[in-house]
Design a protein around this motif. Sequence first.
Motif, PDB file in Angstrom:
ATOM      1  N   HIS A 162     -10.574   8.665   4.355  1.00 19.35           N
ATOM      2  CA  HIS A 162      -9.871   8.678   3.072  1.00 19.35           C
ATOM      3  C   HIS A 162      -9.927  10.100   2.520  1.00 19.35           C
ATOM      4  O   HIS A 162     -10.995  10.696   2.431  1.00 19.35           O
ATOM      5  CB  HIS A 162     -10.559   7.713   2.103  1.00 19.35           C
ATOM      6  N   VAL A 163      -8.768  10.647   2.153  1.00 20.67           N
ATOM      7  CA  VAL A 163      -8.733  12.030   1.657  1.00 20.67           C
ATOM      8  C   VAL A 163      -8.377  12.078   0.174  1.00 20.67           C
ATOM      9  O   VAL A 163      -8.031  13.129  -0.364  1.00 20.67           O
ATOM     10  CB  VAL A 163      -7.736  12.890   2.479  1.00 20.67           C
ATOM     11  N   GLY A 164      -8.481  10.931  -0.494  1.00 21.32           N
ATOM     12  CA  GLY A 164      -8.202  10.871  -1.922  1.00 21.32           C
ATOM     13  C   GLY A 164      -6.845  10.270  -2.225  1.00 21.32           C
ATOM     14  O   GLY A 164      -5.923  10.314  -1.417  1.00 21.32           O
ATOM     15  N   ASN A 165      -6.738   9.655  -3.419  1.00 28.04           N
ATOM     16  CA  ASN A 165      -5.470   9.106  -3.917  1.00 28.04           C
ATOM     17  C   ASN A 165      -4.875   8.056  -2.974  1.00 28.04           C
ATOM     18  O   ASN A 165      -3.661   7.984  -2.787  1.00 28.04           O
ATOM     19  CB  ASN A 165      -4.457  10.224  -4.157  1.00 28.04           C
ATOM     20  N   ASN A 166      -5.748   7.269  -2.340  1.00 30.31           N
ATOM     21  CA  ASN A 166      -5.325   6.193  -1.434  1.00 30.31           C
ATOM     22  C   ASN A 166      -4.516   6.701  -0.248  1.00 30.31           C
ATOM     23  O   ASN A 166      -3.619   6.025   0.259  1.00 30.31           O
ATOM     24  CB  ASN A 166      -4.515   5.129  -2.199  1.00 30.31           C
ATOM     25  N   ARG A 167      -4.857   7.907   0.213  1.00 30.13           N
ATOM     26  CA  ARG A 167      -4.216   8.492   1.399  1.00 30.13           C
ATOM     27  C   ARG A 167      -5.266   8.618   2.504  1.00 30.13           C
ATOM     28  O   ARG A 167      -6.414   8.976   2.250  1.00 30.13           O
ATOM     29  CB  ARG A 167      -3.610   9.860   1.079  1.00 30.13           C
TER      30      ARG A 167
END
Length: 324
Positions: free
Chosen positions: A179-184
């Motif tokens: 997970h790289v943040g913001n549900n991405r």
Amino acid sequence: MFLAQDEYGSQVFAHQAVKNESYFCPVCEAPVRLKAGKVKVAHFSHQHILQCTRYLYKKESLMHLKLKHDIYTELNKIYATAMEYYLKEIEQIPDVLVNYQLAIEIQLSRISADLVTIRTKGYNKLGMKVIWLINDAEVKKDECLLSLNHFQYATTTDHKLFTINTESLSVNIYHIGHHVGNNRFIYRSEKIQVKDLYGYSQRVDWPNDYKLSQSMVKKILYHEKSAKSVLNPTLTYLYQLDIHHQHIPKRFIMTCLDERDILNSPLEWKLYIHYHLNRGTFNLQIFMDFIKLRTNGNILEKHIIVKNLVRYYLKVFRDSEDIA
């Protein structure tokens, strides 16, 4: 629905049914109507859907009916396959059931993540695996990153998202990585045929460590600032720790695989631990309350995920190049 019972209690497929004969729902025994024509896929329909026990039969689009029929036809060539098989123990009806071991649910429209999870756990209770097939056209992605809403993530199995191309009937499988943040999420994808769904067991051996790029960090911070909340944890901890957004230490931008299953951003939970360890106020139970899990019926228990996160932070803290 494709299956009904005639006046003698025998099961009848819609494409074999005779117009003007009487047919009944196999679950609630209420009368159902045969709908067939040159355009419509032959199927049965409740006269009043709320008559059906617990509303087990959902309203289905013609596309849903077609996909269910085509998937059943393909798998039934190879395996013992049932369509709309009523599982009385859990009061659920999978679209397709293969060898009484794999339930396949076609879900082209969005439903609540909680409902997906409840139904997933129902199948798991019977020792069945479940694959949710969602519309591939609804999944947002580019060459590197996959963006998933809460419903889409809830349908994943063992960190794999199964989608179907409604035109070609091909199945896309997205292996979900960090997970790289913001549900991405970073991901890898592959394409298989419907007949290969049963027994599918491929997996990607992701490395447990992944370093966020500067652009990923900027997007996380932009998202936090756009929330316009003075109580935003990420921004608050950066300020309290006197960390400039352009010089965030390495230990905060390393991610581990357990982070896939939490809603907290990759920065937020690490800043929380660092802030409270520095002040001698860290409490594992309070940290467990701070962590918010994604809704999914296949993830680890919360206390295991939380302990893994703490271990990972301590490991990265020791290994970090920016520690004096």
